[in-house]
Every structure is written in C-alpha cells, then in structure tokens.
Write a protein that holds these residues in place. Structure first.
Motif, mmCIF file in Angstrom:
data_model
loop_
_atom_site.group_PDB
_atom_site.id
_atom_site.type_symbol
_atom_site.label_atom_id
_atom_site.label_comp_id
_atom_site.label_asym_id
_atom_site.label_seq_id
_atom_site.Cartn_x
_atom_site.Cartn_y
_atom_site.Cartn_z
ATOM 1 N N UNK A 1 5.383 -42.698 8.093
ATOM 2 C CA UNK A 1 4.643 -43.194 9.257
ATOM 3 C C UNK A 1 3.312 -42.453 9.253
ATOM 4 N N UNK B 1 1.379 -46.413 3.323
ATOM 5 C CA UNK B 1 2.242 -45.835 4.351
ATOM 6 C C UNK B 1 2.935 -46.962 5.115
ATOM 7 N N UNK B 2 3.733 -46.581 6.109
ATOM 8 C CA UNK B 2 4.528 -47.580 6.819
ATOM 9 C C UNK B 2 3.651 -48.623 7.525
ATOM 10 N N UNK B 3 2.515 -48.186 8.058
ATOM 11 C CA UNK B 3 1.649 -49.162 8.741
ATOM 12 C C UNK B 3 1.205 -50.265 7.790
ATOM 13 N N UNK C 1 4.157 -52.483 7.086
ATOM 14 C CA UNK C 1 4.440 -53.367 8.219
ATOM 15 C C UNK C 1 3.396 -54.486 8.278
ATOM 16 N N UNK D 1 -0.039 -51.197 19.072
ATOM 17 C CA UNK D 1 0.338 -49.779 19.026
ATOM 18 C C UNK D 1 0.018 -49.087 20.342
ATOM 19 N N UNK E 1 4.984 -44.198 17.598
ATOM 20 C CA UNK E 1 4.991 -45.303 16.639
ATOM 21 C C UNK E 1 6.133 -46.267 16.973
ATOM 22 N N UNK F 1 7.983 -48.061 15.369
ATOM 23 C CA UNK F 1 9.172 -48.133 14.514
ATOM 24 C C UNK F 1 10.154 -47.007 14.832
#
Lengths: 120, 415
Positions: free
Chosen positions: B172, A81-83, A86, B185, B121, B123
């Motif tokens: 996400x 996933x995006x996490x 990143x 975060x 989030x 982003x």
C-alpha cells in the motif's frame, strides 16, 4: 511487484462481458507495460481438482470450493504498488458485473536450495 | 528554573507537538512503520542526552529526523549481520548515500498527509483504518484506543499488526492519491475521522474522559487535514464536528441525563465553535462543491444561529434535508427530514412521513423512528398511540441515557 487480479463472476454473468471488450482491455494493459499474463477460464463444470493425500493422488470433479461467484479468469499485472494495481483492476471490464480480487504475488523463499548457493 | 530543567521541559514540549510529524517523515524515509517508531524513540533518547549539554539545535525537527534515520539504519545494519548480508547492504547503502532532503520543512507536512492516507487506505478493514490512524497519526497508545472503543487491547494490537503487515505485503503506497482518485480515498479518510468523532460524541453522556478526548482528537485531525488539503468536504466535516461539539455542555445534565435540542440551555453552547463552524460552512458552500458533510453542517449551523426551537428556520432545514436526500437517499436521513417537517408544518405531517417509513420496513428496528413517532402522537394528544410507540423505542435502545429519557417521556404522558 506482480499482482494477480482474480476475476469472479456469478455463473449467469460469465458471458455478460463480450470477449472483444476484454480483448481490448488486454491490449490497453499490454501497451501500458503492466501486462504479465491474462487468461479467461471455462466454467467450473469443466474443472478437476487434484489432491495428494498420503501419497495417493485423488481427482475430484469440480472446483475446490463451491462459491456463489466463480473464478472466471485472471490477469497477472506488474504494478509499482497496490494503488496502481487497483487502478488497473478497476478497468478490468468484468469488474462491472462481478468482483476482482487483487492479491500481491509472494516470491518463494528459495534460500537453502542447492541452485542458489552457486549464485552467491 | 535551571537551564537543564528548561531544556528538558522544552524537549517534552517538542515531543508532544512534533513527534508524530517526525514519525511521518521517518516512515517515508524508512518505508517501515516499526523501524520508524523505533527510530523516533531513539532520536528522542539521543536528544535527552545531548541537548542539555549542547543546547537545542536551531531546527529540532530536522535534527530528530536525521537522528532517527541514522539510528534506524544502525538497526538495519545490526540485523543485516544475521541475514543474507548482500540483500540488506544494498538497501542500507542506498539509504545512507541519499543526500538529506534539502526541502525537509516542506516535506514534513506532506509526510503527515501521506501517513493519514496510508492509514485510511480503503483496502484496509474499517476497524483497522481507525485503529491505525489513532495509533500512527495521532500517537494514541494501543491501550487508550482499546479503552475508547471497548475492545480488548490484545485484539486491537493484533488488528494494528495485521494492518501494518498488509501495508507492507500488498505494498500500500505511502502517498497522497492522484487527483482522479482523491475523491474515493478522501472519502475513507473523512469517514474515519467522523467515526472517531462519533465514538466520542454519542457516548459522551456519563462516559469516560477518554471518549471526550476522541472527539477532540477527531477535530484536531480534521483541522490538520484542512490545513494540508483545503478541499470543501474537509471544511464541511470540520464544520459539522465543531457545530455538534459546540452543544456538548448542554446535551446532558450533571447526572448524565439526555437533554433534547428544544430543551437545551443555548447559553451553554460553545460560541467560538459556532462562529468557526458557521464560517467553514460558508467557505464550503462558496466552493460550489457541496457534499453530504457540508449539508449536515449547514443544518447544524441553522440550529446554532437560532435563539430557540421556535425561532429556528425549519423551512431552510427541510430544504437542506431535501438536498441531502438527493446525495444520500437513506431512511435515517428521511427520518430526520420528517422530524424537521413536523416542526415546520406540524406533527400530523411528520407522523404521516414516519409511519410510511416504518411501514417501508427499513427502520423497523431503529429506536429513533419509534421515538419520533411517539413524540408526534404525544404532541397530537394521541396518548395510547404515544405509549405504544415509546414502548417499542424503549425495547430497541441499548443506551442508558436514551432509555432514561424515553422512560421520562413515557411517564409524563397523561394517564
């Protein structure tokens, strides 16, 4: 899911990060199982832009768009996933000099192509 | 009251207190905000039909989650008839076969925490984080949020739609970050809550009720977050908001005029908030991990504990600003420190600091810098200089109550 991490650097920073540091990171990415592809690029002066307009091909010298930072290389990574994407992008060494744009890869929608009907 | 009436009153109560909780769990189970919202509405529709007849189930939240999930799966099945069946059938079967989570009650709170982190989030654009949190975590309507932030509703709706699309397309994750990423975060989550609070706080005078509600919403959200994630920074932020909010009743007159701290009727301060806020400051300090929110809350707590401006421990406040400056070296904090120094050592000391700051160039367009400068000149009896500085402050402020306050001060200067 695949994410493309685009490495952008200001022209004077293109060589700020030694190649062997980038290579070591590439090894780490491979060993982690997230590596799909990665490559560094020559400066934009070496770029040629291709366009087809009205059936005619035109070639132009240089990149598609002049920007303050230029595309210096890329990593194609496989992340859940995006996490996770990143997380790996933050470890790309040039992140300390320029910026890394993380973009999810879009799968092409191929329904309707003859080759697809054979598999259904 | 008849049984039926009682039941529908109960359903309404459950909707108010539990619907966002049910929604958060549905987002986890379905992986889709819109499907979850639809499932939530359908589940309550089913409850309205069935509960008056069959009685309220022993675990209404679990009932609603499972009803919402089945309704959503029905929806996916219906849609599946219109799309390539095989792709969807697999997903639906997976969902339907998944045994109902046995530890549902434990998961419920985690789900709300996951939802908060997803909506905040980093982003996502900051505006989108705020809109999404208020919409999805707090359950405010798009119109309410638009009204509170003075944004046209269609713009806000679009912002929410785009944010949801990014959550889906960029994937996400719906999760609380791992420990090593939590600090970054959590920072966005706390910032969103504080922005919501400030919107309700700084616009409080003469503004609509909705904005006051925003401060309350932010406090509610921080309380929830602290319960779910007892980090010192969360305690610090909640303390800061409670201590600021405690002064609401004294901060403006009935006509919406601004009352500065030293003129506020301290008997109007909310004692309960002060007790709770001060205790939270103590709790955050005892953790040894002292962040910027905690330091600001501590400053506010020193004010809250003093009977008057004169009786305030200004030396301690200056010390807290020094600590804050080490964490966040910003000119606005330096300005606030200068005001505290002026209270502690006299206006001359404050004036020197503020003039150096203005000369530094970073606060040249900040009305409060000139307001402070004017105030120091006024206290020193420099009438002309005070007049000039009030004029600059007036020219730079947009807020009506602040304009009225500065004009009053200007008019009160000796001719």
């Amino acid at each position: 899911m695949n994410y493309l991490c685009l490495v952008y650097l200001a022209p004077d920073q293109l060589h700020a990060c030694p190649d062997n540091v980038c290579f070591a990171f590439g090894q780490e990415l491979r060993e982690s199982g997230h590596y799909v592809a990665a490559q560094a690029l020559k400066p934009v002066e070496s770029a040629t832009t291709v366009r087809i307009r009205n059936g005619q091909m035109s070639l132009t010298d240089g990149p598609f768009a002049e920007t303050k930072e230029q595309l210096a290389g890329f990593y194609l990574i496989d992340a859940k996933d995006l996490n996770e994407a990143i997380h790996w992008a933050s470890k790309i060494p040039p992140a300390r000099f320029g910026s890394i744009e993380v973009r999810p890869v879009r799968e092409l929608e191929l329904t309707g192509l003859p080759s697809m009907s054979a598999t259904v | 009251m008849t049984d039926t009436m009682q039941t529908s009153a109960s359903i309404e109560g459950i909707y108010r207190s539990e619907s966002r909780r049910v929604f958060a769990t549905l987002v986890r189970l379905l992986g889709d905000f819109d499907l979850a919202e639809e499932g939530l509405q359908e589940a309550f529709k089913a409850a309205i039909e069935q509960w008056p007849r069959d009685g309220i189930p022993a675990q209404p939240v679990a009932w609603l989650v499972s009803a919402g999930r089945f309704k959503a799966i029905d929806t996916i099945r219906r849609r599946a008839r219109f799309t390539a069946y095989e792709d969807v059938a697999e997903i639906v079967d997976e969902m339907a076969d998944e045994a109902p989570a046995p530890d549902l009650s434990e998961h419920l709170e985690d789900d709300r925490l996951r939802l908060i982190f997803t909506c905040c989030h980093p982003s996502l654009a900051p505006d989108a984080q705020i809109a999404l949190t208020l919409r999805e975590v707090c359950g405010l309507s798009t119109e309410e949020i638009a009204h509170a932030f003075l944004t046209p509703a269609p713009t806000l709706a679009q912002r929410i739609v785009r944010a949801k699309a990014k959550i889906r397309d960029a994937r996400i994750p719906y999760q609380v970050p791992e420990r090593d990423e939590l600090a970054v975060r959590l920072h966005s989550v706390l910032r969103v809550i504080y922005l919501v609070f400030n919107e309700g706080y700084s616009a409080s005078s003469g503004a609509s009720l909705t904005r006051h509600d925003l401060s309350q919403e932010a406090i509610r959200l921080a309380r929830l977050l602290l319960e779910l994630l007892p980090e010192p920074d969360v305690a610090g932020l909640l303390a800061l908001m409670l201590l600021h909010e405690s002064r609401r009743g004294a901060r403006s007159t009935a006509d919406g005029d601004l009352v500065p701290l030293d003129e506020q009727d301290r008997s109007l301060w909310n004692a309960q908030y002060i007790v709770e806020g001060s205790a939270l400051v103590g709790r955050a300090f005892s953790s040894g991990r002292i962040g910027a929110y905690t330091l600001q809350a501590a400053i506010s707590a020193v004010h809250a504990q003093a009977a008057s401006t004169d009786a305030t421990d200004w030396r301690q406040i200056v010390g807290l600003y020094d600590a804050l400056l080490r964490l966040e070296p910003t000119p606005v904090i330096e300005l606030n420190r200068a005001v505290a120094v002026a209270m502690h050592q006299g206006p001359q000391a404050g004036l020197a600091l503020v003039e150096a700051l203005i000369a530094g160039g970073q606060l040249q367009n900040y009305h409060l810098a000139y307001a402070a400068q004017a105030d120091f000149h006024r206290r020193l009896g420099h009438v002309e200089e005070a007049r000039a500085a009030y004029g600059k402050a007036l020219a730079l402020t947009q807020q009506e109550p602040e304009q009225r306050f500065l004009s009053r001060r200007l008019a009160a200067l000796p001719q």
